[in-house]
Design an enzyme around this catalytic site. Structure first.
Site, short mmCIF file in Angstrom:
data_model
loop_
_atom_site.label_atom_id
_atom_site.label_comp_id
_atom_site.label_asym_id
_atom_site.label_seq_id
_atom_site.Cartn_x
_atom_site.Cartn_y
_atom_site.Cartn_z
N GLU A 1 0.82 -1.21 0.00
CA GLU A 1 0.00 0.00 0.00
C GLU A 1 0.85 1.26 0.00
O GLU A 1 0.51 2.25 -0.64
CB GLU A 1 -0.97 0.00 1.20
N LEU B 1 11.84 4.64 -7.19
CA LEU B 1 10.39 4.60 -6.91
C LEU B 1 9.83 5.99 -6.62
O LEU B 1 8.66 6.25 -6.82
CB LEU B 1 10.10 3.70 -5.70
N TYR C 1 -6.01 6.70 4.13
CA TYR C 1 -6.16 5.67 3.10
C TYR C 1 -5.46 4.37 3.49
O TYR C 1 -6.07 3.29 3.49
CB TYR C 1 -5.63 6.14 1.73
N ASP D 1 -9.09 6.42 -2.10
CA ASP D 1 -7.99 6.97 -2.90
C ASP D 1 -8.59 7.66 -4.13
O ASP D 1 -9.80 7.85 -4.22
CB ASP D 1 -7.03 5.85 -3.30
N CYS E 1 -17.47 1.79 -19.99
CA CYS E 1 -18.76 1.59 -19.34
C CYS E 1 -19.47 0.31 -19.79
O CYS E 1 -20.20 -0.31 -19.03
CB CYS E 1 -19.65 2.80 -19.55
#
Length: 353
Positions: free
Chosen positions: A39, A82, A122, A140, A201
């Site tokens: 995470e 990163l 979060y 998020d 969609c």
DNA sequence: GATACGTGGTC
DNA sequence: TGACCAAGTAT
């Protein structure tokens, strides 16, 4: 939201997630520590970028204890490339807290886990729901985009205040029996179907419940203001080699941009009153030879741009070397954590020698 | 609440 | 090319 609507949406979402979810490394474990690592890495960072870092990181630091005792430079080297490097330091600080104050058990309440360094609203919700099955929100950017469309929420998601609306919506909608699949389903949907532009969609499992789709407004949501330009910094960096072949590196300050990362001596030039050689002598306490250009390029950070020119030079005399500087062999340099623009200079220099 | 904090990819 | 985006947090 009426009860039937909520039930239909969460069932459709959870079922879709369970059947269609991508096969990702952190989905093979329920270890709270590993979920936590994933995470943190995923904050503001694409899944494809994170995967190799996550694999390497977990191999090197398979447990809370192994990360807690890692040398900071080795940790930063693992994180190299990163970005947002304070994530790495905060993660280690948080992990140390868990080892020392929670007997190596990652806390399972929002109140406690939120005290850990680097764990915000979060990440707290994500670890709690995914690792422990606790019905907590994990909002998020994906979740705000998906819910803004599903529920036709027109608040500006650039405003911090707006997040509360989405957290409350999640707590209403969440599947109490499977908060992990529900939260991940919301994010997965945002990542692969309900994308910022051209959402798919026709493939969406909750299309029939989506207000924005019904209204034909999916492309116009979410509402997001703010967009600021980055300031340009003109910087010149010098790869300085001594007679014994060693090369000078400077450690950046422990706070701020690229904290504790190493770079070649660097000067910013607000004016051109002095030459690079003169400024190097003043700032670093060494005299160097006339320089040859290595490479010039732009590096764009989130909030500023470096217009970089880099040079190679030879040491003439070391007088009073700055305290944050150190000579390294070429092999030793490879072990130091360096930010991407510095790596670019280094790799180009190596090719040219 | 606004700003700092990385990087790589996309259109 | 520039603007925007990506599973945010700290100050």
């Amino acid at each position: 939201m009426n009860e039937l609507y909520k039930k239909q949406v969460r069932n459709a979402l959870v079922t879709w997630f369970q059947e269609e979810k991508r096969d990702l490394p952190w989905r093979k474990t329920t270890d709270p520590y590993k979920i936590w690592v994933s995470e943190v890495m995923l904050q503001q960072t694409k899944v494809d970028t994170v995967i190799p870092y996550y694999e390497r990181f977990i191999s090197k630091y398979p447990s809370l204890e192994s990360l807690a005792t890692a040398p900071e430079e080795e940790l930063l080297k693992q994180w190299e490339g990163l970005g947002y490097y304070s994530r790495a330091r905060n993660l280690q600080a948080g992990v140390k807290e868990v080892v020392e104050e929670y007997q190596s058990i990652v806390p399972s309440t929002r109140h406690e886990i939120s005290k850990l360094k680097g764990v915000g609203p979060y990440t707290a919700g994500a670890v709690l729901s995914i690792a422990y099955g606790v019905p907590e929100h994990a909002v998020d950017g994906n979740v705000m985009r998906v819910l803004s469309r599903l529920l036709l929420i027109k608040e500006d998601i650039a405003k911090p205040k707006t997040k509360k609306i989405f957290e409350e919506a999640v707590m209403e909608l969440i599947d109490e029996d499977n908060p992990s699949a529900f939260n991940q389903g919301l994010m997965e949907l945002g990542a692969v179907i309900c994308t910022p532009t051209k959402p798919k969609c026709l493939l969406c499992p909750v299309r029939e419940y989506c207000t924005a789709f019904f209204e034909g407004m999916q492309e116009g949501l979410p509402i997001k203001t703010i967009t600021k330009k980055t300031k340009v910094h003109k910087v010149k960096s010098v790869v300085i080699q001594a007679n014994d072949g060693k090369i000078l590196l400077e450690k950046r300050p422990s706070k701020g941009l690229l904290a504790n990362m190493w770079q070649f001596p660097m000067v910013e030039l607000p004016t051109l009153k002095h030459s690079v050689e003169e400024i190097i002598e003043l700032d670093y306490g060494i005299s160097i030879s006339k320089r040859e250009e290595i490479i010039a390029f732009k590096h764009i950070f989130s909030h500023l741009t470096w217009e970089m020119e880099s040079y190679g030079a030879l040491l003439i005399e070391e007088k009073n070397l700055a305290a944050n500087c150190k000579w390294f062999t070429k092999e030793e340099i490879e072990l130091q954590p360096m930010p991407v623009p510095v790596l670019k200079i280094w790799n180009t220099w190596k090719e040219k020698v």
